[in-house]
Design a protein around this motif. Structure first.
Motif, PDB file in Angstrom:
ATOM      1  N   LEU A 140      24.332  37.868  39.578  1.00 10.23           N
ATOM      2  CA  LEU A 140      25.788  37.530  39.330  1.00 10.23           C
ATOM      3  C   LEU A 140      26.385  36.795  40.563  1.00 10.23           C
ATOM      4  O   LEU A 140      25.788  37.114  41.731  1.00 10.23           O
ATOM      5  CB  LEU A 140      26.386  38.912  38.945  1.00 10.23           C
ATOM      6  CG  LEU A 140      25.906  39.355  37.510  1.00 10.23           C
ATOM      7  CD1 LEU A 140      26.438  40.900  37.425  1.00 10.23           C
ATOM      8  CD2 LEU A 140      26.079  38.696  36.542  1.00 10.23           C
ATOM      9  N   ASP A 141      27.357  36.143  40.410  1.00 11.81           N
ATOM     10  CA  ASP A 141      28.153  35.686  41.617  1.00 11.81           C
ATOM     11  C   ASP A 141      29.178  36.505  42.017  1.00 11.81           C
ATOM     12  O   ASP A 141      29.991  37.266  41.200  1.00 11.81           O
ATOM     13  CB  ASP A 141      28.898  34.274  41.272  1.00 11.81           C
ATOM     14  CG  ASP A 141      27.399  33.563  41.394  1.00 11.81           C
ATOM     15  OD1 ASP A 141      26.897  33.613  42.608  1.00 11.81           O
ATOM     16  OD2 ASP A 141      27.377  32.339  40.648  1.00 11.81           O
ATOM     17  N   GLY A 142      29.508  36.847  43.147  1.00 13.32           N
ATOM     18  CA  GLY A 142      30.820  37.303  43.721  1.00 13.32           C
ATOM     19  C   GLY A 142      30.262  38.619  44.787  1.00 13.32           C
ATOM     20  O   GLY A 142      29.068  38.960  44.784  1.00 13.32           O
ATOM     21  N   THR A 143      31.288  39.075  45.411  1.00 15.56           N
ATOM     22  CA  THR A 143      30.949  40.052  46.347  1.00 15.56           C
ATOM     23  C   THR A 143      31.718  41.383  46.153  1.00 15.56           C
ATOM     24  O   THR A 143      33.005  41.108  46.005  1.00 15.56           O
ATOM     25  CB  THR A 143      31.454  39.720  47.834  1.00 15.56           C
ATOM     26  OG1 THR A 143      30.596  38.136  47.987  1.00 15.56           O
ATOM     27  CG2 THR A 143      30.792  40.429  48.962  1.00 15.56           C
ATOM     28  N   VAL A 144      31.394  42.422  46.277  1.00 12.11           N
ATOM     29  CA  VAL A 144      32.222  43.565  46.175  1.00 12.11           C
ATOM     30  C   VAL A 144      32.316  44.144  47.495  1.00 12.11           C
ATOM     31  O   VAL A 144      31.373  44.240  48.208  1.00 12.11           O
ATOM     32  CB  VAL A 144      31.513  44.928  45.383  1.00 12.11           C
ATOM     33  CG1 VAL A 144      32.348  45.952  44.971  1.00 12.11           C
ATOM     34  CG2 VAL A 144      31.262  44.279  43.909  1.00 12.11           C
ATOM     35  N   LEU A 145      33.590  44.446  47.858  1.00 14.65           N
ATOM     36  CA  LEU A 145      33.888  44.791  49.092  1.00 14.65           C
ATOM     37  C   LEU A 145      34.801  46.281  49.094  1.00 14.65           C
ATOM     38  O   LEU A 145      35.351  46.322  48.351  1.00 14.65           O
ATOM     39  CB  LEU A 145      34.937  43.929  49.909  1.00 14.65           C
ATOM     40  CG  LEU A 145      34.384  42.456  50.212  1.00 14.65           C
ATOM     41  CD1 LEU A 145      35.384  41.483  50.015  1.00 14.65           C
ATOM     42  CD2 LEU A 145      33.664  42.420  51.535  1.00 14.65           C
ATOM     43  N   HIS A 146      34.169  46.929  50.189  1.00 12.09           N
ATOM     44  CA  HIS A 146      34.970  48.351  50.017  1.00 12.09           C
ATOM     45  C   HIS A 146      36.252  48.127  50.859  1.00 12.09           C
ATOM     46  O   HIS A 146      36.577  47.618  51.881  1.00 12.09           O
ATOM     47  CB  HIS A 146      34.173  49.376  51.211  1.00 12.09           C
ATOM     48  CG  HIS A 146      34.513  50.674  51.123  1.00 12.09           C
ATOM     49  ND1 HIS A 146      34.502  51.357  52.312  1.00 12.09           N
ATOM     50  CD2 HIS A 146      35.395  51.435  50.342  1.00 12.09           C
ATOM     51  CE1 HIS A 146      35.253  52.695  52.120  1.00 12.09           C
ATOM     52  NE2 HIS A 146      35.480  52.698  51.129  1.00 12.09           N
ATOM     53  N   THR A 147      37.481  48.483  50.046  1.00 13.70           N
ATOM     54  CA  THR A 147      38.770  48.123  50.495  1.00 13.70           C
ATOM     55  C   THR A 147      39.465  49.291  50.138  1.00 13.70           C
ATOM     56  O   THR A 147      40.388  49.482  49.293  1.00 13.70           O
ATOM     57  CB  THR A 147      39.330  46.710  49.604  1.00 13.70           C
ATOM     58  OG1 THR A 147      39.028  47.082  48.016  1.00 13.70           O
ATOM     59  CG2 THR A 147      38.714  45.555  49.963  1.00 13.70           C
ATOM     60  N   PRO A 148      39.346  50.379  50.981  1.00 12.44           N
ATOM     61  CA  PRO A 148      40.008  51.703  51.088  1.00 12.44           C
ATOM     62  C   PRO A 148      41.701  51.691  51.310  1.00 12.44           C
ATOM     63  O   PRO A 148      42.108  50.493  51.820  1.00 12.44           O
ATOM     64  CB  PRO A 148      39.354  52.549  52.079  1.00 12.44           C
ATOM     65  CG  PRO A 148      38.911  51.630  52.925  1.00 12.44           C
ATOM     66  CD  PRO A 148      38.443  50.433  52.283  1.00 12.44           C
ATOM     67  N   GLY A 149      42.263  52.487  51.143  1.00 10.46           N
ATOM     68  CA  GLY A 149      43.713  52.523  51.250  1.00 10.46           C
ATOM     69  C   GLY A 149      44.562  53.294  50.259  1.00 10.46           C
ATOM     70  O   GLY A 149      44.987  54.398  50.267  1.00 10.46           O
ATOM     71  N   HIS A 150      44.352  52.661  48.864  1.00 11.67           N
ATOM     72  CA  HIS A 150      44.880  53.338  47.837  1.00 11.67           C
ATOM     73  C   HIS A 150      44.283  54.715  47.279  1.00 11.67           C
ATOM     74  O   HIS A 150      44.913  55.579  47.268  1.00 11.67           O
ATOM     75  CB  HIS A 150      44.685  52.452  46.708  1.00 11.67           C
ATOM     76  CG  HIS A 150      45.219  52.945  45.291  1.00 11.67           C
ATOM     77  ND1 HIS A 150      46.397  53.458  44.991  1.00 11.67           N
ATOM     78  CD2 HIS A 150      44.639  53.404  44.023  1.00 11.67           C
ATOM     79  CE1 HIS A 150      46.652  54.057  43.714  1.00 11.67           C
ATOM     80  NE2 HIS A 150      45.387  54.084  43.188  1.00 11.67           N
ATOM     81  N   THR A 151      42.917  54.680  47.294  1.00 11.62           N
ATOM     82  CA  THR A 151      41.962  55.743  47.386  1.00 11.62           C
ATOM     83  C   THR A 151      40.833  55.423  48.550  1.00 11.62           C
ATOM     84  O   THR A 151      40.685  54.330  48.818  1.00 11.62           O
ATOM     85  CB  THR A 151      41.221  55.981  46.051  1.00 11.62           C
ATOM     86  OG1 THR A 151      40.403  54.945  45.849  1.00 11.62           O
ATOM     87  CG2 THR A 151      42.207  56.214  45.040  1.00 11.62           C
ATOM     88  N   PRO A 152      40.026  56.552  48.937  1.00 15.38           N
ATOM     89  CA  PRO A 152      39.046  56.405  50.077  1.00 15.38           C
ATOM     90  C   PRO A 152      38.038  55.562  49.504  1.00 15.38           C
ATOM     91  O   PRO A 152      37.304  54.644  50.402  1.00 15.38           O
ATOM     92  CB  PRO A 152      38.380  57.796  50.270  1.00 15.38           C
ATOM     93  CG  PRO A 152      39.496  58.644  49.735  1.00 15.38           C
ATOM     94  CD  PRO A 152      40.335  57.849  48.589  1.00 15.38           C
ATOM     95  N   GLY A 153      37.750  55.189  48.128  1.00 18.23           N
ATOM     96  CA  GLY A 153      36.544  54.454  47.753  1.00 18.23           C
ATOM     97  C   GLY A 153      36.909  53.323  46.958  1.00 18.23           C
ATOM     98  O   GLY A 153      36.078  52.956  46.200  1.00 18.23           O
ATOM     99  N   SER A 154      38.341  52.807  47.287  1.00 19.42           N
ATOM    100  CA  SER A 154      38.502  51.648  46.355  1.00 19.42           C
ATOM    101  C   SER A 154      37.683  50.467  46.719  1.00 19.42           C
ATOM    102  O   SER A 154      37.307  50.386  47.965  1.00 19.42           O
ATOM    103  CB  SER A 154      39.952  51.437  46.717  1.00 19.42           C
ATOM    104  OG  SER A 154      40.788  52.170  45.992  1.00 19.42           O
ATOM    105  N   VAL A 155      37.410  49.626  45.820  1.00 18.20           N
ATOM    106  CA  VAL A 155      36.820  48.428  46.067  1.00 18.20           C
ATOM    107  C   VAL A 155      37.346  47.075  45.366  1.00 18.20           C
ATOM    108  O   VAL A 155      37.993  47.416  44.508  1.00 18.20           O
ATOM    109  CB  VAL A 155      34.896  48.401  45.475  1.00 18.20           C
ATOM    110  CG1 VAL A 155      34.396  49.629  46.510  1.00 18.20           C
ATOM    111  CG2 VAL A 155      35.080  48.606  44.090  1.00 18.20           C
ATOM    112  N   SER A 156      36.939  46.007  45.839  1.00 23.47           N
ATOM    113  CA  SER A 156      37.737  44.723  45.227  1.00 23.47           C
ATOM    114  C   SER A 156      36.393  43.706  45.064  1.00 23.47           C
ATOM    115  O   SER A 156      35.519  43.828  45.711  1.00 23.47           O
ATOM    116  CB  SER A 156      38.504  44.209  46.223  1.00 23.47           C
ATOM    117  OG  SER A 156      39.570  45.109  46.545  1.00 23.47           O
ATOM    118  N   LEU A 157      36.627  43.048  43.884  1.00 24.63           N
ATOM    119  CA  LEU A 157      35.582  42.019  43.787  1.00 24.63           C
ATOM    120  C   LEU A 157      36.237  40.581  44.012  1.00 24.63           C
ATOM    121  O   LEU A 157      37.267  40.322  43.647  1.00 24.63           O
ATOM    122  CB  LEU A 157      35.199  42.071  42.089  1.00 24.63           C
ATOM    123  CG  LEU A 157      34.437  40.763  41.575  1.00 24.63           C
ATOM    124  CD1 LEU A 157      33.077  40.819  42.381  1.00 24.63           C
ATOM    125  CD2 LEU A 157      34.339  40.919  40.013  1.00 24.63           C
TER     126      LEU A 157
END
Ligand SMILES: [Zn+2]
Ligand SMILES: [Zn+2]
Length: 235
Positions: A140-157
């Motif tokens: 698949l295309d895209g990158t999942v990044l660990h983007t903490p702040g809201h919760t410790p393990g939040s991620v963004s695509l």
């Protein structure tokens, strides 16, 4: 590379969104809504001419009930693997939340107990332990990044188009989010660490994110997010 990003309205007026991303390798479901959101998600699939089995991956931006509440069921329906970050495991398995209300509405909302209701726990088929997970490994295309702040393990695509599905890393609108003033960035009703959230948003901007699709309200452009980062740093 063509992507379509469809907002799945779990609640009306942008109060709560999940997303269906369709790209060259298949469909990705980002978040699954509250418990009982199967019908809303099935409707979104049908509108795209897809069926449950076309979903190749389920990404949970984080483990709050309004994002992970239907994940266990949707995994059964789709047969797709569930991906989340290792730091989010306790929440996805139903352990007690740390809730830091950002404003009066958050305090009121916590009193309703709605966010702390139990939901079917969901284990990860793909447990992300690093900062970056390249979806090319799944075709698949895209990158999942660990983007903490809201919760410790939040991620963004983050997609090659500059669209990013950032969960509750920011929000817009009033009350829970959405409804009105949707162009104005807001902190979500709960946020564990605003400065960490600011750093995560900056990282997304530096990686080329230009449109932020959010769980509550949104979407927001990069300029609005940069302004929001400035305010978060004052917290
Ligand atoms: Zn949340
Ligand atoms: Zn949320």
């Amino acid at each position: 590379m063509q992507f379509t990003i469809k907002t799945i309205p779990i609640l009306p007026w942008g109060m709560l969104n999940a997303f269906l991303v369709t790209g060259p390798g298949g469909a990705i479901l980002v978040d699954t809504g509250l418990p009982g959101s199967e019908r809303a998600i099935a409707g979104a699939l049908k509108a795209e001419g897809l069926v449950w089995r076309d979903v190749k991956l389920i990404i949970l931006t984080h483990g709050h009930i309004d994002h992970a509440g239907s994940a266990a069921n949707i995994r059964s329906l789709t047969g797709a693997p569930v991906l989340y970050h290792a730091s989010e495991t306790p929440y996805c398995l139903g352990e007690k939340l740390i809730l830091r209300p950002t404003r009066f509405f958050g305090q009121l909302f916590r009193l309703t107990g709605a966010i702390e209701r139990p939901f079917p726990p969901v284990s990860a088929d793909i447990l992300m332990e690093r900062r970056i997970f390249d979806l090319a490994t799944l075709g698949l295309d895209g990158t999942v990044l660990h983007t903490p702040g809201h919760t410790p393990g939040s991620v963004s695509l983050l997609l090659p188009s500059g669209d990013v599905l950032a969960g509750d890393l920011a929000a817009s609108g009033i009350l829970l989010g959405g409804i009105a003033l949707r162009g104005r960035p807001e902190r979500p009703p709960f946020e564990e660490d605003p400065r960490t959230a600011a750093g995560s948003l900056e990282e997304l901007l530096s990686r080329g994110a230009v449109r932020f699709h959010l769980g509550h309200g949104g979407p927001l452009g990069d300029y609005a997010i940069a302004q929001h980062v400035g305010r978060l740093k004052q917290c």
